[in-house]
Design an enzyme around this catalytic site. Structure first.
Site, PDB file in Angstrom:
ATOM      1  N   CYS A  95      12.480  51.458 108.383  1.00 21.60           N
ATOM      2  CA  CYS A  95      13.371  50.021 107.585  1.00 21.60           C
ATOM      3  C   CYS A  95      12.623  49.851 105.886  1.00 21.60           C
ATOM      4  CB  CYS A  95      13.125  48.351 108.581  1.00 21.60           C
ATOM      5  SG  CYS A  95      14.132  47.003 107.261  1.00 21.60           S
ATOM      6  N   CYS A  98      12.669  46.425 104.720  1.00 19.47           N
ATOM      7  CA  CYS A  98      11.437  45.496 105.687  1.00 19.47           C
ATOM      8  C   CYS A  98      10.800  45.946 104.516  1.00 19.47           C
ATOM      9  CB  CYS A  98      11.474  45.918 106.593  1.00 19.47           C
ATOM     10  SG  CYS A  98      12.858  45.889 107.803  1.00 19.47           S
TER      11      CYS A  98
END
Length: 194
Positions: A95, A98
């Site tokens: 991600c 993230c």
């Protein structure tokens, strides 16, 4: 797919942030928010615009969890961490947003780590991916726990879209949920205003 087009538009707006007029970007984001049907994207846009009404969930008891620390034999429950304010960060190595947010998380951990337990809960299928990531990033010293793909903790906290952040007070009550690290940063600044 209309939802996909809306997501692409939103992330394009975010990419243009640094080099363009904020007023224009906010206008575009607000226009997009009025067209969007997907509730998760609608909330992300609301948070971006500072118009969210749903990110604070007062008096919701935080579900307990029982998760192994990445690369270690230590196991943690939420109950083990509630001697301080808790910030849960649901993430995965794949991600991009993230991983990008970890620079801010490191800054927050450096500033508030004495008063806040920062806990990143990984949803990679294999713990090894998180282990390798942390070996390459030794400055990330807060707790990393492994939940796994479609893990029970992520499901219970409704982390269907990541990153997702959950702030839990000393009484085990969820006081904030968001997908934006800037919202977490603002909350901590206001909470720990000395």
């Amino acid at each position: 797919n209309i939802d996909l087009n809306h997501y692409v538009s939103y992330y394009k707006i975010r990419q243009l942030e640094e080099d363009n007029d904020k007023n224009l970007l906010f206008y575009l984001a607000d226009s997009l928010r009025n067209m969007v049907q997907n509730p998760i994207l609608k909330e992300e846009l609301a948070v971006y615009l500072g118009k969210s009404e749903t990110r604070v969930k007062p008096l919701a008891k935080a579900p307990n969890f029982f998760l192994k620390e990445v690369g270690k034999n230590q196991v943690y429950r939420l109950n083990d961490l509630n001697d301080k304010l808790v910030v849960l960060d649901f993430w995965a190595t794949w991600c991009g947003p993230c991983v990008k947010s970890f620079k801010t998380l490191k800054k927050l951990n450096d500033a508030y780590g004495d008063s806040v337990n920062f806990v990143s809960i990984g949803s990679d299928e294999l713990e090894d991916k998180a282990i390798k990531f942390l070996e390459k990033n030794p400055d990330y010293t807060w707790k990393f726990l492994h939940d796994g793909k479609n893990g029970a903790t992520g499901l219970v906290y409704e982390a269907y879209s990541i990153p997702k952040y959950v702030i839990i007070d000393l009484n085990g009550i969820i006081v904030l949920e968001t997908h934006e690290i800037s919202v977490v940063e603002q909350y901590l600044k206001e909470h720990f205003r000395y």
